[in-house]
Design a protein around this motif. Structure first.
Motif, short mmCIF file in Angstrom:
data_model
loop_
_atom_site.label_atom_id
_atom_site.label_comp_id
_atom_site.label_asym_id
_atom_site.label_seq_id
_atom_site.Cartn_x
_atom_site.Cartn_y
_atom_site.Cartn_z
N HIS A 1 0.82 -1.21 0.00
CA HIS A 1 0.00 0.00 0.00
C HIS A 1 0.86 1.27 0.00
N ALA A 2 1.99 1.22 0.70
CA ALA A 2 2.87 2.39 0.74
C ALA A 2 3.33 2.78 -0.65
N VAL A 3 3.66 1.78 -1.46
CA VAL A 3 4.09 2.04 -2.83
C VAL A 3 2.90 2.44 -3.71
N ALA A 4 1.81 1.67 -3.59
CA ALA A 4 0.65 1.91 -4.46
C ALA A 4 0.01 3.28 -4.22
N TYR A 5 -0.02 3.72 -2.95
CA TYR A 5 -0.68 4.99 -2.62
C TYR A 5 0.31 6.12 -2.39
N ASN A 6 1.62 5.84 -2.61
CA ASN A 6 2.66 6.87 -2.53
C ASN A 6 2.63 7.60 -1.19
N VAL A 7 2.66 6.84 -0.10
CA VAL A 7 2.62 7.43 1.23
C VAL A 7 3.45 6.56 2.17
#
Length: 506
Positions: A298-304
């Motif tokens: 999710h960190a990569v997919a949502y850039n956060v």
């Protein structure tokens, strides 16, 4: 008659006023004034570095400077060497240091804080040009009165302690300059200073060595706190759906960090409710590795960047409370809660971690402490000394008394360590989970206490006991300014001659 004061760049047409003011300023050094061709050369080489102050359109003072590659000269140079014997061929537009070669104000116009305006303009120029700082050789014109009983070093120390007034050095100290070294024969003709000078330095706190690189640390950082409600999510898929919902929502606001609370995955313990509390929490620990992998995705997919709250984990035979920093570049690091509460020890057998470190991110240096950890000031101070700018505290508290312990201590950490502290907690209840029945929280972002920050020390906070997110921007540049110019400076003013905070474990 009212006066009009202006700070502007010097021009060749200003020379006659400049000469008159300089002759008057250096009346004790006959013939010490800049010749017109020299001023013309300076203006041609580095026009923005030659700063004038005018009163009613008359130049009554100036600050002259060049840019140098300081390593080529070191700390043992003379005035002639640094100026290229007044040719200024030492000026290097690609250098790293603004070198001050002159500052003066006409005696008739002193007392109007004109020199301070010149210095402020020079500092602003240094910041605009992204130079490391300002260096200059400074006179100590009152030293001749004390030379028979004080060494130059003793004289400088007494000026710094306000026991002696020196018109140049006292002013330099009041403008945040420090003395790097005492120079001999810097200006051999300066009889009042007995041939001595101070090598002065001012650091540009905004300097960025890698300013031109693609990867850089942001100044304004957006934080999203998840105030998570404990409730029955049905199964793991329902739980993960809510996790992704919050990450998606916070990411939509352009957040740099999203923070989950401590043990926010406790609803998964319902599956193991037939066990005793210690068995149930070890049961839910089997999901931790999978959850960490999902957070990474999710960190990569949502850039956060995601602070994963905390989760139980079994390492060897021991049970621990672990938090992950999942960066948006796909990497991750971990922190294990150092101080389990008495309840965690007695009900679950949780052990404390033994490592603490600052984590580098694309938004500055951060620390993580879990709930009870923040109630101990020493680890936070160690993190602050390692450069921590934001401290993230996932927490879980059952009563308002317990919550206030976390809140008040978190605010104290923000003040004493001159950093931001963001706390994120759980609310609601889990009637079917032993030892996890009640939750109380008000998630918040706390700031230091000084003029640049909210008077309450609270940047943002949630509605108590309501499922929601808190979005807040924090400015890391304000921390740099606080460290350098704050009304009080709790990091710098520690009496390390009397006490220290020391990490004992190797």
């Amino acid at each position: 008659m009212s006066e009009t004061i202006e700070i502007r760049t010097l021009t060749v047409e200003d020379y006659l006023d400049l000469k008159e003011s300089m002759v008057s300023a250096y009346a004790d050094m006959a013939g010490s004034y800049w010749r017109e061709p020299t001023i013309q050369r300076l203006i041609k080489l580095f026009p923005e570095g030659q700063i004038a102050v005018t009163v009613n359109d008359k130049v009554v003072g100036c600050a002259l400077a060049i840019i140098v590659d300081y390593d080529k000269f070191g700390d043992s140079h003379t005035y002639e060497q640094i100026t290229g014997y007044y040719t200024f061929n030492t000026h290097n537009p690609k250098g790293d240091t603004l070198y001050g070669i002159e500052v003066f104000v006409h005696p008739d116009y002193r007392g109007k804080r004109l020199a301070r305006r010149l210095y402020d303009a020079r500092k602003s120029l240094c910041e605009q040009l992204n130079l490391e700082g300002i260096v200059a050789g400074g006179r100590i014109p009152n030293y001749e009165k004390y030379a028979d009983k004080l060494s130059p070093r003793e004289y400088i120390e007494k000026v710094q302690d306000r026991e002696i007034y020196d018109p140049t050095l006292t002013f330099q100290f009041s403008n945040d300059f420090t003395v790097k070294k005492i120079l001999k024969n810097y200006l051999p003709n300066d009889e009042a200073s007995m041939g001595f000078a101070t090598l002065l330095q001012w650091f540009n706190i905004y300097y960025e060595k890698d300013l031109d690189t693609i990867r850089y640390n942001k100044s304004t950082v957006r934080i999203g706190l998840v105030q998570w409600q404990m409730r029955d999510y049905g199964n793991l898929d329902g739980f993960l759906q809510q996790v992704e919902y919050f990450i998606d929502a916070v990411s939509d606001y352009g957040s740099d960090f999203v923070v989950f609370p401590e043990l926010f995955n406790s609803p998964l313990m319902q599956e193991f409710n037939q066990m005793d509390p210690a068995g149930a929490i070890r049961g839910v620990a089997k999901y931790t590795d999978r959850l960490r992998e999902i957070f990474q995705q999710h960190a990569v997919a949502y850039n956060v960047n995601i602070i994963s709250g905390s989760m139980p984990i079994v390492i060897g035979e021991g049970l621990y409370n672990i938090s992950y920093l999942c960066r948006r570049d796909g990497t991750y690091e971990q922190y294990i809660k150092m101080h389990p509460t008495p309840g965690e020890v007695s009900a679950w057998g949780i052990k404390g971690g033994s490592e603490i470190k600052v984590f580098d991110t694309d938004c500055g240096k951060i620390g993580i402490q879990i709930c009870y950890d923040v109630e101990f000031p020493e680890p936070s101070r160690i993190l602050a000394e390692q450069g921590m700018q934001i401290l993230f505290v996932p927490f879980m508290t059952d009563t308002q008394h317990a919550y206030n312990r976390v809140r008040f201590c978190a605010q104290a950490r923000a003040v004493e360590n001159e950093c931001y502290v963001a706390i994120a907690g759980c609310i609601g209840n889990l009637p079917k989970v032993n030892n996890m029945d009640l939750q109380y929280a008000q998630s918040s972002v706390f700031t230091p206490s000084d003029f640049a920050f909210p008077v309450t020390g609270i940047k943002a906070e949630s509605t108590p006991n309501t499922e929601m997110v808190v979005i807040a921007d924090v400015d890391l540049v304000l921390l740099k300014e606080l460290h350098a110019f704050g009304s009080v400076q709790t990091k710098k003013d520690m009496r390390k001659d009397l006490y220290e905070v020391k990490w004992k474990k190797k």
